[in-house]
Design a protein around this motif. Structure first.
Motif, PDB file in Angstrom:
ATOM      1  N   SER A 195      33.656  50.651  26.221  1.00 42.61           N
ATOM      2  CA  SER A 195      34.924  50.007  26.545  1.00 42.61           C
ATOM      3  C   SER A 195      34.789  48.986  27.656  1.00 42.61           C
TER       4      SER A 195
ATOM      5  N   GLY B  98      38.411  43.079  32.835  1.00 40.47           N
ATOM      6  CA  GLY B  98      38.310  41.935  31.947  1.00 40.47           C
ATOM      7  C   GLY B  98      38.805  40.660  32.579  1.00 40.47           C
TER       8      GLY B  98
ATOM      9  N   SER C 254      34.964  45.750  29.171  1.00 38.49           N
ATOM     10  CA  SER C 254      35.647  44.535  28.728  1.00 38.49           C
ATOM     11  C   SER C 254      34.723  43.325  28.787  1.00 38.49           C
TER      12      SER C 254
ATOM     13  N   MET D 150      42.840  44.752  24.847  1.00 37.76           N
ATOM     14  CA  MET D 150      42.731  45.614  26.013  1.00 37.76           C
ATOM     15  C   MET D 150      43.938  46.542  26.132  1.00 37.76           C
TER      16      MET D 150
END
Length: 469
Positions: free
Chosen positions: A162, A378, A164, A69
């Motif tokens: 993207s 995330g 997460s 990340m």
């Protein structure tokens, strides 16, 4: 209608000012989360030894995902600030013909870019606003354009590559073992590439652009970059070489050779695997952006300078994710009375509160509310996923859609939470209170739209049992 919009904008500005004064750093929320979960685990019968053991074992369990990340941020920044990309931004800035169209233009590019990389979207969108602000004839409202540049993070980023949560669920090596046993592996075809997900994403983009158009101030009421004391700035020029030992740092030789190796590996990776499988690997995703960054900056010194400027933006990820790893382990590996973990008890509670028909609404509202206090896509998924996904299994809700419910709902609080605004605000030279009035109006429309479409589209999906690697 005009008076009402003015009232909502003023209310949003007061709310942002209050949060900036009273909200502590996001790490404090993560630390409080550890303590609350630890106390809950102990209160349900876990021994002190099991509690501290679970926290310690989980603290470093997410190091691979943490670094992944962090590199999402670094890779996005490096590519967006490459000289050739900066020139491309200047070309893009020539397109709009009015301030209102410029604001919508920024919003569209920001949202489309965020589907590839939210880190890239923030920096690229901010630099585009700065380039447009140099065109005095547009009379573009700088605040509204800044808010539009943030729509990638505030509207659709988690519905793209993207995400997460989707990335984590597609990569078994990055998942905590307890979560893997609950959900199995969920490829992108079951999350972000569902046709239901694509329909929701398209609706969010169109509605967001409509709000940008309707809320853009007229030429007479626009506040420009000059009104905020923002002067033209650009990426710092590469300083001249000062000693012979710096020759390789200023030569493109190493950049070319490293990029050839990287592009060769990427070509082999995409040739040997389906595109969906290859891009679902977060290491491949970050490798692509870093390879492009090295090549586009041309000289190693330029690349390294860009990385140095990007690293401070990763501080929150680096220092918060170990705490989230500890929370995830406490939830799933600290048995209480009867041998049941807190995650199991929470999933039971979730099943009692929700039904198969109401799961998406309950989970969406819950995720959005929690997002105000844990502003980390995330990390928050790691906290929620063990018990939310167990509840989805028990209620026979499509597991991939449960991930998408989280993705769509957790973006909502981003529209007024200053945490994720910080990299963009740094580029623009603004404060959160300068843009949140416009993003707050977006939130008022997005909230019922997202929850309604999540429920409606969820009705078209059937439950699929977990698939283990």
């Amino acid at each position: 209608m005009k008076n009402r919009e003015g009232f909502l904008a003023r209310a949003a500005l007061r709310s942002a000012a209050w949060s900036e004064r009273w909200f502590p750093d996001a790490w404090i929320f993560a630390a409080l989360g550890v303590l609350i979960v630890a106390i809950a685990v102990l209160s349900f019968g876990a021994t002190p030894q099991a509690t501290v053991g679970a926290f310690g074992d989980g603290f470093w369990s997410l190091i691979p995902f943490t670094m992944q990340m962090a590199f999402v941020v670094i890779g996005g920044y490096v590519v967006a600030t490459a000289p050739i990309v900066a020139r491309f931004i200047d070309v893009l800035a020539r397109v709009p013909r009015s301030g209102r169209s410029a604001i919508c233009y920024v919003g569209l590019i920001s949202m489309l870019a965020s589907l590839l990389s939210w880190g890239f979207s923030l920096v690229f969108g901010g630099l585009l606003v700065r380039a447009l602000a140099r065109r005095d004839e547009l009379h573009m409202d700088y605040r509204a354009a800044g808010a539009a540049a943030y729509l990638g993070l505030g509207a659709v980023w988690a519905m793209g590559l993207s995400s997460s949560a989707a990335q984590l669920q597609a990569n078994p090596a990055s998942m905590p073992p307890g979560l893997l046993k609950i959900t199995g592996v969920l490829p992108f075809s079951q999350t972000i590439f569902l046709w239901q997900s694509i329909v929701l994403t398209a609706a969010l983009i169109l509605v967001s652009l409509l709000i940008c158009w309707l809320t853009a101030p007229s030429k007479d009421h626009a506040r420009t970059a000059q009104d905020f004391g923002v002067v033209e700035s650009s990426t710092p020029a590469l300083p001249p070489r000062s000693r012979p030992g710096e020759w390789l740092e200023y030569s493109p030789l190493l950049s070319i050779l490293i990029s050839l190796l990287g592009l060769g590996w990427l070509a082999y990776e995409f040739a040997s695997k389906p595109v969906v499988v290859a891009i679902a690997n977060l290491n491949t995703y970050n490798f692509l952006f870093l390879t492009l960054g090295v090549l586009l900056h041309w000289r190693p010194r330029s690349f390294l300078n860009a990385v140095s400027r990007a690293v401070p933006s990763t501080a929150g990820v680096l220092i918060q994710f170990p705490l989230y790893g500890g929370i995830a382990q406490l939830l799933t590996h600290a048995p209480g009375s009867g041998g049941e973990t807190l995650a199991h008890r929470l999933s039971d509670l979730f099943v009692h509160v929700a039904s198969t028909d109401t799961f998406t609404l309950v989970m969406g509202a819950y995720s959005a509310i929690l997002g105000f206090f844990v502003p980390s896509g995330g990390g928050k998924w790691l906290v929620e996923a063990p018990y939310v996904m167990q509840a989805a299994n028990d209620l026979h809700v499509h597991l991939g859609w449960a991930v998408q419910v989280y993705n769509a709902a957790e973006a909502l609080p981003n529209l007024i939470n200053p945490f994720w605004m910080l990299p963009l605000l740094g580029v623009l030279g603004l404060k959160a209170r300068d843009v949140v009035g416009f993003t707050f109006i977006q939130l008022l429309v997005h909230l019922p739209l997202v929850l309604g479409m999540l429920w409606l589209l969820g009705e078209t999906l059937q439950y699929i049992p977990p698939v283990m690697p």
